[in-house]
Design a protein around this motif. Structure first.
Motif, mmCIF file in Angstrom:
data_model
loop_
_atom_site.group_PDB
_atom_site.id
_atom_site.type_symbol
_atom_site.label_atom_id
_atom_site.label_comp_id
_atom_site.label_asym_id
_atom_site.label_seq_id
_atom_site.Cartn_x
_atom_site.Cartn_y
_atom_site.Cartn_z
ATOM 1 N N THR A 133 0.840 -1.207 0.000
ATOM 2 C CA THR A 133 0.000 0.000 0.000
ATOM 3 C C THR A 133 0.869 1.248 0.000
ATOM 4 O O THR A 133 1.859 1.333 0.722
ATOM 5 C CB THR A 133 -0.899 0.029 1.262
ATOM 6 O OG1 THR A 133 -1.498 -1.258 1.420
ATOM 7 C CG2 THR A 133 -1.988 1.071 1.141
ATOM 8 N N LYS A 134 0.491 2.214 -0.833
ATOM 9 C CA LYS A 134 1.263 3.463 -0.923
ATOM 10 C C LYS A 134 0.929 4.382 0.258
ATOM 11 O O LYS A 134 0.058 4.072 1.066
ATOM 12 C CB LYS A 134 0.993 4.145 -2.262
ATOM 13 C CG LYS A 134 1.513 3.327 -3.454
ATOM 14 C CD LYS A 134 1.208 4.013 -4.763
ATOM 15 C CE LYS A 134 1.507 3.126 -5.959
ATOM 16 N NZ LYS A 134 2.933 3.007 -6.234
ATOM 17 N N PHE A 135 1.604 5.537 0.313
ATOM 18 C CA PHE A 135 1.493 6.411 1.484
ATOM 19 C C PHE A 135 0.785 7.726 1.170
ATOM 20 O O PHE A 135 0.907 8.268 0.074
ATOM 21 C CB PHE A 135 2.891 6.694 2.039
ATOM 22 C CG PHE A 135 3.563 5.462 2.576
ATOM 23 C CD1 PHE A 135 3.378 5.076 3.896
ATOM 24 C CD2 PHE A 135 4.348 4.670 1.753
ATOM 25 C CE1 PHE A 135 3.976 3.929 4.397
ATOM 26 C CE2 PHE A 135 4.948 3.511 2.242
ATOM 27 C CZ PHE A 135 4.762 3.143 3.568
ATOM 28 N N ASP A 136 0.086 8.240 2.189
ATOM 29 C CA ASP A 136 -0.674 9.488 2.049
ATOM 30 C C ASP A 136 0.220 10.711 2.307
ATOM 31 O O ASP A 136 0.021 11.762 1.714
ATOM 32 C CB ASP A 136 -1.847 9.494 3.036
ATOM 33 C CG ASP A 136 -2.682 8.223 2.888
ATOM 34 O OD1 ASP A 136 -3.381 8.113 1.870
ATOM 35 O OD2 ASP A 136 -2.604 7.329 3.752
ATOM 36 N N THR A 137 1.178 10.569 3.236
ATOM 37 C CA THR A 137 2.157 11.623 3.498
ATOM 38 C C THR A 137 3.545 10.994 3.517
ATOM 39 O O THR A 137 3.755 9.970 4.175
ATOM 40 C CB THR A 137 1.915 12.315 4.860
ATOM 41 O OG1 THR A 137 0.597 12.873 4.888
ATOM 42 C CG2 THR A 137 2.923 13.443 5.087
ATOM 43 N N LEU A 138 4.479 11.591 2.783
ATOM 44 C CA LEU A 138 5.865 11.125 2.770
ATOM 45 C C LEU A 138 6.740 12.276 3.256
ATOM 46 O O LEU A 138 6.697 13.374 2.685
ATOM 47 C CB LEU A 138 6.300 10.698 1.362
ATOM 48 C CG LEU A 138 5.502 9.535 0.734
ATOM 49 C CD1 LEU A 138 4.291 10.067 -0.017
ATOM 50 C CD2 LEU A 138 6.384 8.727 -0.212
ATOM 51 N N ILE A 139 7.488 12.037 4.333
ATOM 52 C CA ILE A 139 8.287 13.100 4.947
ATOM 53 C C ILE A 139 9.766 12.832 4.738
ATOM 54 O O ILE A 139 10.226 11.697 4.903
ATOM 55 C CB ILE A 139 8.022 13.181 6.469
ATOM 56 C CG1 ILE A 139 6.529 13.314 6.746
ATOM 57 C CG2 ILE A 139 8.784 14.343 7.093
ATOM 58 C CD1 ILE A 139 6.177 13.259 8.212
ATOM 59 N N ALA A 140 10.511 13.870 4.387
ATOM 60 C CA ALA A 140 11.970 13.769 4.302
ATOM 61 C C ALA A 140 12.557 14.930 5.086
ATOM 62 O O ALA A 140 12.241 16.086 4.820
ATOM 63 C CB ALA A 140 12.419 13.806 2.845
ATOM 64 N N ARG A 141 13.397 14.612 6.078
ATOM 65 C CA ARG A 141 13.935 15.666 6.933
ATOM 66 C C ARG A 141 15.399 15.953 6.618
ATOM 67 O O ARG A 141 15.826 17.086 6.593
ATOM 68 C CB ARG A 141 13.784 15.266 8.401
ATOM 69 C CG ARG A 141 14.308 16.306 9.408
ATOM 70 C CD ARG A 141 14.006 15.840 10.824
ATOM 71 N NE ARG A 141 14.423 16.803 11.835
ATOM 72 C CZ ARG A 141 15.380 16.585 12.710
ATOM 73 N NH1 ARG A 141 16.047 15.448 12.686
ATOM 74 N NH2 ARG A 141 15.684 17.496 13.619
ATOM 75 N N ALA A 142 16.197 14.925 6.438
ATOM 76 C CA ALA A 142 17.629 15.162 6.200
ATOM 77 C C ALA A 142 18.067 14.307 5.025
ATOM 78 O O ALA A 142 19.104 13.671 5.036
ATOM 79 C CB ALA A 142 18.421 14.804 7.451
ATOM 80 N N PHE A 143 17.205 14.303 4.008
ATOM 81 C CA PHE A 143 17.457 13.436 2.856
ATOM 82 C C PHE A 143 18.176 14.245 1.779
ATOM 83 O O PHE A 143 18.691 15.316 2.021
ATOM 84 C CB PHE A 143 16.119 12.868 2.361
ATOM 85 C CG PHE A 143 16.246 11.607 1.553
ATOM 86 C CD1 PHE A 143 16.716 10.440 2.142
ATOM 87 C CD2 PHE A 143 15.904 11.586 0.210
ATOM 88 C CE1 PHE A 143 16.836 9.269 1.399
ATOM 89 C CE2 PHE A 143 16.017 10.429 -0.538
ATOM 90 C CZ PHE A 143 16.482 9.266 0.059
ATOM 91 N N ALA A 144 18.194 13.716 0.569
ATOM 92 C CA ALA A 144 18.889 14.353 -0.552
ATOM 93 C C ALA A 144 18.176 15.633 -0.994
ATOM 94 O O ALA A 144 17.248 16.102 -0.347
ATOM 95 C CB ALA A 144 18.943 13.362 -1.711
#
Length: 207
Positions: A133-144
């Protein structure tokens, strides 16, 4: 000032009303992070008084922008921002994703000690992660960079989903490099006890 008071004051200034048991667990998480950090070097922030604004309050700034039920924390590291957010929103399901075994071990231990039932930890590179199942919110804090992050994780976003990218200064160049296919909005964030600029970029796929 005690860590408890620092956290209470910060939450008050941010307009967040979290129950006392949640605040206690946030501080328990910090204690655990500090303990493991001595041996495993999970975060460059060593001082617990700095960890309150830099880790807890910083993570919680995106609470108003979460949409559920499924939330993915990409490159979670030591469980940030995923664990503080999951403590604040027990009604949502969180997946913490990181390829670093040392960090996912810590996150797994933290979930166990905090009794968090709405979180799973996955050790995998984001490009190779293919849940049912895919996601409703995707968070990136210290990513690329934003374009790299979108390229690596676009397959994980539900049709109505969106990305929350946590940044320091306004990411003008990164946003300019995002090609068509996304509607973007940038919100300025203020974190009590932190002078540095903070922004969240909200990106919603348009196709």
């Amino acid at each position: 000032m005690t860590l408890e008071k620092l956290l209470q004051q910060g939450l008050r200034e941010m307009g967040l009303d979290l129950a006392a048991p949640v605040q206690k667990k946030l501080l328990n998480f910090l204690e655990l992070l500090e303990k493991w950090n001595r041996a495993y070097n999970l975060t460059a922030v060593r001082d617990p008084e700095q960890m309150v604004p830099r880790h807890l309050l910083d993570s919680l700034t995106v609470l108003p922008y979460l949409q559920g039920p499924r939330v993915l924390d990409i490159g979670t590291g030591a469980g940030l921002p995923g664990i503080p957010l999951a403590l604040a929103r027990p009604d949502l399901e969180f997946t913490l994703l990181d390829s670093n075994a040392k960090k996912t071990r810590f996150a797994t231990q933290a979930l166990h000690e905090l009794g968090l039932k709405n979180v799973v930890v996955q050790q995998e590179r984001v490009e190779k992660f293919h849940p049912e199942t895919k996601f409703d919110t995707l968070i990136a804090r210290a990513f690329a960079s934003i374009p790299d992050m979108l390229a690596a994780s676009r397959h994980l976003c539900a049709p109505h989903g969106r990305f929350l990218v946590m940044k320091g200064v306004f990411p003008q160049e990164e946003l300019a490099a995002v090609t068509d296919g996304y509607r973007s909005e940038v919100k300025s964030l203020r974190i009590p006890g932190l002078d540095a600029a903070r922004h969240v970029v909200i990106l919603a796929p348009t196709n």
